[in-house]
Design a protein around this motif. Structure first.
Motif, PDB file in Angstrom:
ATOM      1  N   LEU A  71       0.926  -1.277  -0.027  1.00 42.54           N
ATOM      2  CA  LEU A  71       0.208   0.000   0.173  1.00 42.54           C
ATOM      3  C   LEU A  71       0.863   1.229  -0.104  1.00 42.54           C
ATOM      4  O   LEU A  71       0.599   2.147  -0.729  1.00 42.54           O
ATOM      5  CB  LEU A  71      -1.005  -0.028   1.213  1.00 42.54           C
ATOM      6  N   GLY A  75       1.148   4.055  -2.951  1.00 40.21           N
ATOM      7  CA  GLY A  75       0.773   5.294  -2.775  1.00 40.21           C
ATOM      8  C   GLY A  75       1.807   6.536  -3.089  1.00 40.21           C
ATOM      9  O   GLY A  75       1.561   7.423  -3.694  1.00 40.21           O
ATOM     10  N   SER A  79       2.077   9.414  -6.080  1.00 42.91           N
ATOM     11  CA  SER A  79       2.226  10.795  -5.666  1.00 42.91           C
ATOM     12  C   SER A  79       3.487  11.283  -6.439  1.00 42.91           C
ATOM     13  O   SER A  79       3.334  12.504  -6.799  1.00 42.91           O
ATOM     14  CB  SER A  79       2.122  10.931  -4.166  1.00 42.91           C
ATOM     15  N   TRP A 210      -7.656   6.002   2.420  1.00 46.85           N
ATOM     16  CA  TRP A 210      -7.385   7.220   1.694  1.00 46.85           C
ATOM     17  C   TRP A 210      -6.792   6.635   0.217  1.00 46.85           C
ATOM     18  O   TRP A 210      -6.895   7.746  -0.622  1.00 46.85           O
ATOM     19  CB  TRP A 210      -5.890   7.546   2.496  1.00 46.85           C
ATOM     20  N   LEU A 211      -6.027   5.492   0.242  1.00 50.05           N
ATOM     21  CA  LEU A 211      -5.869   5.041  -1.156  1.00 50.05           C
ATOM     22  C   LEU A 211      -7.152   4.833  -2.135  1.00 50.05           C
ATOM     23  O   LEU A 211      -7.140   5.194  -3.327  1.00 50.05           O
ATOM     24  CB  LEU A 211      -4.818   3.962  -1.158  1.00 50.05           C
ATOM     25  N   ILE A 215      -6.873   7.556  -5.186  1.00 47.01           N
ATOM     26  CA  ILE A 215      -6.205   6.937  -6.253  1.00 47.01           C
ATOM     27  C   ILE A 215      -7.100   7.123  -7.522  1.00 47.01           C
ATOM     28  O   ILE A 215      -6.735   7.204  -8.598  1.00 47.01           O
ATOM     29  CB  ILE A 215      -5.673   5.653  -6.085  1.00 47.01           C
ATOM     30  N   LEU A 256      -2.419  11.345   0.036  1.00 49.07           N
ATOM     31  CA  LEU A 256      -1.711   9.975  -0.259  1.00 49.07           C
ATOM     32  C   LEU A 256      -0.272   9.837   0.596  1.00 49.07           C
ATOM     33  O   LEU A 256      -0.080   8.901   1.097  1.00 49.07           O
ATOM     34  CB  LEU A 256      -1.288   9.816  -1.729  1.00 49.07           C
ATOM     35  N   CYS A 260       0.443   7.432   4.010  1.00 52.34           N
ATOM     36  CA  CYS A 260       1.758   6.357   3.889  1.00 52.34           C
ATOM     37  C   CYS A 260       2.666   6.550   4.916  1.00 52.34           C
ATOM     38  O   CYS A 260       3.256   5.682   5.599  1.00 52.34           O
ATOM     39  CB  CYS A 260       2.350   6.458   2.274  1.00 52.34           C
ATOM     40  N   GLY A 294       2.560   3.013  -9.347  1.00 50.66           N
ATOM     41  CA  GLY A 294       1.996   2.254  -8.199  1.00 50.66           C
ATOM     42  C   GLY A 294       2.510   0.904  -8.350  1.00 50.66           C
ATOM     43  O   GLY A 294       2.826   0.514  -7.264  1.00 50.66           O
TER      44      GLY A 294
END
Length: 340
Positions: A71, A75, A79, A210-211, A215, A256, A260, A294
């Protein structure tokens, strides 16, 4: 290169990268201080094995670490691609622009205030990414304030201001951590080095929303990153609101990165290296670059973590340090390449 061949290359690169990531996951879950065969792993995953030892090793130690690594890599890779797109600067990433340091400072402050609850109490664990988001947002405000020149973002000033902000936020982070008691200071030090050791499912639940939310927004608007590379006259001619689009992408990136950083600490250079590799492999269309970034980010973090936990076994090297060892020479190479 035709559209069909470009799509074919994209699917090949994406599939190969994900296949390599799955291979690294398999090696990570079966190898370690306590080796487990693939058969026993599958039997444990499908609840066909009643061994408490296997349950503990796989579900409590190895799987959360692998999932967090994937993950975080996802992220940070995405980003980095977006930040390089909106700044039109191939040396930009969240670490160099100070967003990492600002989010890290906010989260260390959070650790200092809510000591003893990190990673164990659901409310504090869920709140950490929000705290980091406000810290990263502060860095963005300062970047926009000091890096603007003649109404736009100057790429060279952006890098210089970002480095200065990173040093400043890093100094504040050190000051806060020195005020902690020894146990919390040790936790903060390991976290700042970029470690995904001893992660749990609660932290995965904190970063995953959040992801999942941000995304798709980035990927859906990916074509606008291509438009942002046009000159100002062309962009104005097609009616694109440049400032609004850059702000939307910036807020998504801060979200993101903050999510993370809240679970893994400061893992640098993923957002810098992944976009460069992706552009070499699939070209300059962001609808292709973003998914490949990603996938490359996932592979980088998983490989870095596996190297860190095996090469110095039984001691462990944080994944952030492993990636930095690789990333610093690559960053120097990019600097020399841009001067030519």
């Amino acid at each position: 290169m035709s559209k069909l061949s470009l799509q074919g290359k994209y699917w090949f690169v994406l599939g190969l990268t994900l296949a390599l990531s799955i291979l690294v996951m398999y090696v990570s879950v079966t190898n370690g201080t306590f080796d487990i065969s693939a058969t026993d792993v599958l039997r444990t995953l499908f609840r066909m094995n009643s061994s408490k030892e296997y349950d503990l090793v796989i579900f409590d130690f190895r799987l959360p670490r692998i999932v967090i690594g994937a993950l975080v890599g996802l992220g940070l890779g995405i980003s980095g691609a977006v930040l390089q797109g909106i700044t039109r600067n191939q040396l930009a990433d969240s670490g160099i622009l100070g967003i990492h340091s600002a989010a890290g400072m906010a989260i260390v402050l959070f650790m200092f205030i809510f000591r003893g609850t990190i990673g164990t109490h659901w409310l504090s664990t869920m709140a950490m990414p929000i705290f980091g988001w406000f810290g990263g947002l502060g860095a963005v405000v300062l970047l926009l304030l000091f890096a603007r020149q003649q109404g736009g973002l100057d790429p060279q000033r952006l890098i210089l201001v970002g480095i200065a902000l990173g040093l400043g936020f890093g100094a504040i982070t050190l000051y806060i951590s020195l005020k902690m008691d020894p146990q919390d200071f040790e936790m903060a030090t390991v976290w700042l080095a970029g470690s995904i050791y001893s992660k749990n499912w609660l932290q995965i639940a904190a970063v995953l929303p959040w992801l999942v939310l941000l995304i798709p927004v980035i990927w859906w608007r990916a074509y606008k990153l291509n438009l942002l590379h046009l000159d100002e006259v062309s962009v104005s001619g097609i009616g694109l609101n440049v400032n609004r689009e850059r702000m939307i992408f910036l807020l998504c990136c801060v979200g993101l990165v903050s999510a993370c950083v809240s679970v893994s600490g400061s893992i640098g250079f993923v957002g810098l290296i992944a976009p460069h590799i992706a552009r070499r492999l699939v070209g300059f269309q962001y609808k292709y670059i973003i998914p490949v970034c990603g996938a490359i980010g996932i592979l980088m973090v998983l490989v870095g973590d596996f190297i860190g936990k095996t090469i110095f076994a039984p001691a462990e090297l944080p994944v952030g340090i492993v990636i930095s060892i690789i990333g610093v020479p690559y960053f120097i190479y990019l600097l020399f390449k841009k001067r030519k």
